[in-house]
Design a protein around this motif. Sequence first.
Motif, PDB file in Angstrom:
ATOM      1  N   ARG A 168       1.013  -1.386  -0.010  1.00  0.00           N
ATOM      2  CA  ARG A 168       0.037   0.030   0.067  1.00  0.00           C
ATOM      3  C   ARG A 168       0.912   1.251   0.074  1.00  0.00           C
ATOM      4  N   GLY A 169       1.988   1.401   0.834  1.00  0.00           N
ATOM      5  CA  GLY A 169       2.876   2.575   0.953  1.00  0.00           C
ATOM      6  C   GLY A 169       3.597   2.751  -0.391  1.00  0.00           C
ATOM      7  N   VAL A 170       4.019   1.696  -0.872  1.00  0.00           N
ATOM      8  CA  VAL A 170       4.646   1.743  -2.051  1.00  0.00           C
ATOM      9  C   VAL A 170       3.795   2.295  -3.246  1.00  0.00           C
ATOM     10  N   MET A 171       2.661   1.715  -3.395  1.00  0.00           N
ATOM     11  CA  MET A 171       1.641   2.138  -4.247  1.00  0.00           C
ATOM     12  C   MET A 171       1.198   3.519  -4.262  1.00  0.00           C
ATOM     13  N   ALA A 172       1.095   3.970  -2.985  1.00  0.00           N
ATOM     14  CA  ALA A 172       0.555   5.330  -2.767  1.00  0.00           C
ATOM     15  C   ALA A 172       1.672   6.431  -3.054  1.00  0.00           C
ATOM     16  N   GLN A 173       2.844   5.976  -2.790  1.00  0.00           N
ATOM     17  CA  GLN A 173       4.146   6.740  -3.385  1.00  0.00           C
ATOM     18  C   GLN A 173       4.185   6.954  -4.847  1.00  0.00           C
ATOM     19  N   GLN A 174       3.876   5.720  -5.314  1.00  0.00           N
ATOM     20  CA  GLN A 174       3.898   5.617  -6.898  1.00  0.00           C
ATOM     21  C   GLN A 174       2.946   6.592  -7.623  1.00  0.00           C
ATOM     22  N   LEU A 175       1.657   6.647  -6.926  1.00  0.00           N
ATOM     23  CA  LEU A 175       0.520   7.409  -7.509  1.00  0.00           C
ATOM     24  C   LEU A 175       0.718   8.847  -7.405  1.00  0.00           C
ATOM     25  N   VAL A 176       1.441   9.336  -6.169  1.00  0.00           N
ATOM     26  CA  VAL A 176       2.080  10.743  -5.953  1.00  0.00           C
ATOM     27  C   VAL A 176       2.834  11.257  -7.148  1.00  0.00           C
ATOM     28  N   TYR A 177       3.919  10.396  -7.665  1.00  0.00           N
ATOM     29  CA  TYR A 177       4.885  10.431  -8.270  1.00  0.00           C
ATOM     30  C   TYR A 177       4.251  10.518  -9.688  1.00  0.00           C
ATOM     31  N   LEU A 178       3.314   9.791 -10.216  1.00  0.00           N
ATOM     32  CA  LEU A 178       2.750   9.647 -11.368  1.00  0.00           C
ATOM     33  C   LEU A 178       2.131  10.932 -11.484  1.00  0.00           C
ATOM     34  N   ILE A 179       1.109  11.454 -10.589  1.00  0.00           N
ATOM     35  CA  ILE A 179       0.307  12.661 -10.661  1.00  0.00           C
ATOM     36  C   ILE A 179       1.434  13.878 -10.837  1.00  0.00           C
ATOM     37  N   GLU A 180       2.564  13.749 -10.220  1.00  0.00           N
ATOM     38  CA  GLU A 180       3.502  14.937 -10.104  1.00  0.00           C
ATOM     39  C   GLU A 180       4.093  14.904 -11.797  1.00  0.00           C
ATOM     40  N   ARG A 181       4.230  13.686 -12.217  1.00  0.00           N
ATOM     41  CA  ARG A 181       5.113  13.632 -13.583  1.00  0.00           C
ATOM     42  C   ARG A 181       4.031  14.256 -14.670  1.00  0.00           C
ATOM     43  N   THR A 182       2.746  14.071 -14.605  1.00  0.00           N
ATOM     44  CA  THR A 182       1.788  14.555 -15.342  1.00  0.00           C
ATOM     45  C   THR A 182       1.703  16.174 -15.627  1.00  0.00           C
ATOM     46  N   GLU A 183       2.248  16.697 -14.350  1.00  0.00           N
ATOM     47  CA  GLU A 183       2.239  18.118 -14.420  1.00  0.00           C
ATOM     48  C   GLU A 183       3.310  18.682 -15.350  1.00  0.00           C
ATOM     49  N   ARG A 184       4.091  17.914 -15.850  1.00  0.00           N
ATOM     50  CA  ARG A 184       5.083  18.284 -17.090  1.00  0.00           C
ATOM     51  C   ARG A 184       4.351  18.049 -18.311  1.00  0.00           C
ATOM     52  N   PRO A 185       4.770  19.277 -19.229  1.00  0.00           N
ATOM     53  CA  PRO A 185       3.947  19.194 -20.414  1.00  0.00           C
ATOM     54  C   PRO A 185       4.273  18.142 -21.432  1.00  0.00           C
ATOM     55  N   HIS A 186       5.463  17.468 -21.229  1.00  0.00           N
ATOM     56  CA  HIS A 186       5.847  16.456 -21.999  1.00  0.00           C
ATOM     57  C   HIS A 186       5.594  14.934 -21.537  1.00  0.00           C
ATOM     58  N   VAL A 187       4.785  14.995 -20.521  1.00  0.00           N
ATOM     59  CA  VAL A 187       4.392  13.668 -19.801  1.00  0.00           C
ATOM     60  C   VAL A 187       2.761  13.575 -19.867  1.00  0.00           C
ATOM     61  N   SER A 188       2.105  12.507 -20.374  1.00  0.00           N
ATOM     62  CA  SER A 188       0.793  12.281 -20.180  1.00  0.00           C
ATOM     63  C   SER A 188       0.398  10.910 -19.668  1.00  0.00           C
ATOM     64  N   VAL A 189      -0.448  10.744 -18.910  1.00  0.00           N
ATOM     65  CA  VAL A 189      -0.823   9.330 -18.294  1.00  0.00           C
ATOM     66  C   VAL A 189      -2.347   9.300 -18.406  1.00  0.00           C
ATOM     67  N   HIS A 190      -2.668   8.160 -19.092  1.00  0.00           N
ATOM     68  CA  HIS A 190      -4.154   8.120 -19.316  1.00  0.00           C
ATOM     69  C   HIS A 190      -4.527   6.637 -18.756  1.00  0.00           C
ATOM     70  N   VAL A 191      -5.527   6.789 -18.124  1.00  0.00           N
ATOM     71  CA  VAL A 191      -6.042   5.470 -17.280  1.00  0.00           C
ATOM     72  C   VAL A 191      -7.262   4.746 -18.042  1.00  0.00           C
ATOM     73  N   ILE A 192      -7.337   3.491 -18.238  1.00  0.00           N
ATOM     74  CA  ILE A 192      -8.482   2.674 -18.872  1.00  0.00           C
ATOM     75  C   ILE A 192      -9.139   2.299 -17.630  1.00  0.00           C
ATOM     76  N   PRO A 193     -10.495   2.910 -17.326  1.00  0.00           N
ATOM     77  CA  PRO A 193     -11.165   2.589 -16.317  1.00  0.00           C
ATOM     78  C   PRO A 193     -11.746   1.064 -16.066  1.00  0.00           C
ATOM     79  N   SER A 194     -12.024   0.538 -14.953  1.00  0.00           N
ATOM     80  CA  SER A 194     -12.355  -0.908 -14.852  1.00  0.00           C
ATOM     81  C   SER A 194     -13.553  -1.262 -15.669  1.00  0.00           C
ATOM     82  N   GLU A 195     -14.295  -0.302 -15.675  1.00  0.00           N
ATOM     83  CA  GLU A 195     -15.480  -0.784 -16.566  1.00  0.00           C
ATOM     84  C   GLU A 195     -15.327  -1.226 -17.925  1.00  0.00           C
ATOM     85  N   VAL A 196     -14.086  -0.841 -18.520  1.00  0.00           N
ATOM     86  CA  VAL A 196     -13.564  -1.413 -19.836  1.00  0.00           C
ATOM     87  C   VAL A 196     -13.215  -2.895 -19.687  1.00  0.00           C
TER      88      VAL A 196
END
Length: 267
Positions: A168-196
Amino acid sequence: MEGEPTAELIRAQLRRLRTNAELSQEEFGKLVHFSGSQVSAVELGQRPLDRFFLRRADEVLGTGGLLTSLLKLAERDGQPSWFRPWLEAERNAQQLWCYHPTLVPGLLQTENYARTVIRGDDMLSDEEVDKRVAIRLDRQAVLDRPQPPKLVAVIEEAVLRRAGEEFRGVMAQQLVYLIERTERPHVSVHVIPSEVSTHVGLAGPFTLARGNDGGWVGYLENQLGGSTIDKDQDVATLIARWESVRSEALPQRQSTLLMKEVMTSWT
């Protein structure tokens, strides 16, 4: 170690720099927090080259990072032959598109996440785990260069929510990092929702890189390694599959909100 010619160069440079500084192995060992016998073992090739040791050696000897830079070259030289073409394509890419059905893509992993994933292979020694983690993190430097490639990553919502108590702690840290990375103009992260529930990407992870010449190459991972794809027809198939996978994912803003929602649910 693999990349032996470069490794021997590192040892030779270390001996030369230490000698020029008029330091015995014992004196140098005290400065880098190793024993004299350990220094001797490194210089003679009886002890594996250690990233922490070389970083301290660079600081003590004022090399400007020479030894750690050479270590990166040695690790690159030591990569399997099937992986080197992709490393070259990745380093020279103007665009990178990556999809992984079960993991956060390597270029966006935190050190703790990468270590946890790599350590899942119980056939690897601690030394090999450390080496693979270091190489993965070094590859991420491509995103920090003055003119970085445009990275678009697609991941599954299930990947974000996979977290037992010990993870859990590892993944929480990873999520923070992903969100921070998406603040950069050259990085985009897109999520496929579970209902797909199903789409073509679930057949396996893949990455596409566009070089300076406008041409594309692909990379496919598997249990035994991976392969670089450069035949026009195969690359065209991967691009078509990418478009299909990308179309299933949420826009950037909604993806970021979903990542924040998952992170908040844990904290």
